[in-house]
Design a protein around this motif. Structure first.
Motif, PDB file in Angstrom:
ATOM      1  N   ARG A  55       0.936  -1.272   0.091  1.00 53.88           N
ATOM      2  CA  ARG A  55      -0.133  -0.035   0.177  1.00 53.88           C
ATOM      3  C   ARG A  55       0.810   1.070  -0.053  1.00 53.88           C
ATOM      4  NH1 ARG A  55      -2.396   3.453   3.232  1.00 53.88           N
ATOM      5  NH2 ARG A  55      -4.489   4.213   2.498  1.00 53.88           N
ATOM      6  N   GLU A  56       0.970   1.936   0.962  1.00 52.83           N
ATOM      7  CA  GLU A  56       1.899   3.337   1.182  1.00 52.83           C
ATOM      8  C   GLU A  56       3.213   2.843   1.526  1.00 52.83           C
ATOM      9  OE1 GLU A  56      -0.424   5.797   3.715  1.00 52.83           O
ATOM     10  OE2 GLU A  56      -1.083   7.150   2.121  1.00 52.83           O
ATOM     11  N   HIS A  62      -3.889   3.810   7.447  1.00 54.46           N
ATOM     12  CA  HIS A  62      -3.752   4.619   8.571  1.00 54.46           C
ATOM     13  C   HIS A  62      -4.779   5.241   9.059  1.00 54.46           C
ATOM     14  CE1 HIS A  62       0.433   4.184   6.729  1.00 54.46           C
ATOM     15  NE2 HIS A  62       0.617   3.661   7.703  1.00 54.46           N
ATOM     16  N   GLU A 103       4.366   2.881   4.549  1.00 55.65           N
ATOM     17  CA  GLU A 103       4.681   4.009   5.269  1.00 55.65           C
ATOM     18  C   GLU A 103       4.513   3.716   6.830  1.00 55.65           C
ATOM     19  OE1 GLU A 103       3.926   7.991   2.476  1.00 55.65           O
ATOM     20  OE2 GLU A 103       2.482   7.412   4.011  1.00 55.65           O
ATOM     21  N   ASP A 108       3.137   5.460  10.308  1.00 56.86           N
ATOM     22  CA  ASP A 108       2.778   6.689  11.103  1.00 56.86           C
ATOM     23  C   ASP A 108       3.043   6.800  12.391  1.00 56.86           C
ATOM     24  OD1 ASP A 108       1.691   7.323   8.434  1.00 56.86           O
ATOM     25  OD2 ASP A 108      -0.233   7.754   9.151  1.00 56.86           O
TER      26      ASP A 108
HETATM   27 MG   LIG Z   1      -0.947   6.645   5.393  1.00 59.51          MG
END
Ligand SMILES: [Mg+2]
Ligand SMILES: O=C(CO)[C@H](O)[C@H](O)COP(=O)(O)O
Ligand SMILES: [Mg+2]
Length: 221
Positions: A24-25, A161, A27, A29
């Motif tokens: 997905r991203e 997220h 990432e 957080d």
């Molecule tokens: Mg995100």
């Protein structure tokens, strides 16, 4: 991943790190429950994350505030350049952005003090009788903190997220409003890698949640 240590951290008003997935991203957080946010939390997210500091809110709560997604607001507006309105991000999700807000008692809206007031007051709205009236009289838009609306159906509908942080707050028995900020890497000018995030988490005693494991947990709870 120990979900229990993450839930305990959130309940103490401390951070968790949240990884979505490689597909997905990709990432991580920094996440904290909005009801506990202080200027110190905002300073830490600014310093150690450095992405866009947003407030993620539960879908029903957003509905009670008569909030819409920004892409819906723009589609219904008379703006030109409508071809610019984002449909799906490159990783396939619609964006969860809604209005960006400042609490009415902020000054510029961007300082650690101002943004923590905006974030904390968004959580406080959740507990008042007439949420929409209180929201409309307490915040101005545009502002310096974007609101993100978690999808209806939460993790069954979208695994961002936005949804994962709201789900975590709900499981922790907290107000379903979180402050989240992507972790950036000043050496690579990209998002922080999972390896570096794991190192940061260990050094700072912050639980790191793998989105994949959270989705597995949510399937059976
Ligand atoms: Mg995100
Ligand atoms: O784009 C974002 C807002 O700064 C971040 O990715 C944030 O994590 C929320 O988005 P998503 O739910 O898509 O992960
Ligand atoms: Mg994003």
């Amino acid at each position: 991943m120990s979900l229990e240590s993450a839930l305990q951290s959130l309940k103490r008003g401390e951070f968790v790190l949240l990884f979505d997935s490689a597909g997905r991203e990709n990432e991580i957080d920094m996440v904290v429950a909005a009801e506990f946010v202080t200027p110190e939390h905002v300073a830490r997210m600014r310093q150690y994350a450095g992405g866009l500091l947003c407030i993620a809110i539960d879908n029903n709560f957003a509905k009670s505030l008569e909030l819409k997604y920004m892409h819906e607001i723009l589609a219904d507006s008379s703006i030109s350049n409508k071809e610019m309105i984002m449909g799906l991000a490159p990783y396939g999700d619609h964006p969860t952005f809604s209005l960006s807000v400042n609490h009415y008692q902020t000054y510029t809206g961007i300082t650690d003090k101002d943004r923590s007031l905006t974030i904390r007051e968004m959580a406080n709205i959740f507990n008042v009788e007439n949420k929409q009236k209180k929201f409309a009289s307490s915040f101005k838009t545009p502002g310096h903190v974007p609101l993100l609306i978690a999808s209806k159906g939460l993790l069954a509908a979208r695994q961002g997220h936005t949804e994962m942080s709201v789900y975590l707050a709900q499981v922790a028995g907290l107000t379903p409003v979180t402050a989240i900020c992507e972790m950036m890497d000043a050496e690579t000018y990209s998002a922080l890698s999972v390896d570096k995030a794991e190192k940061f988490a260990k050094q700072n005693g912050i639980p790191l949640i793998d989105g994949k494991e959270l989705l597995e947990y949510a399937k059976v709870h």
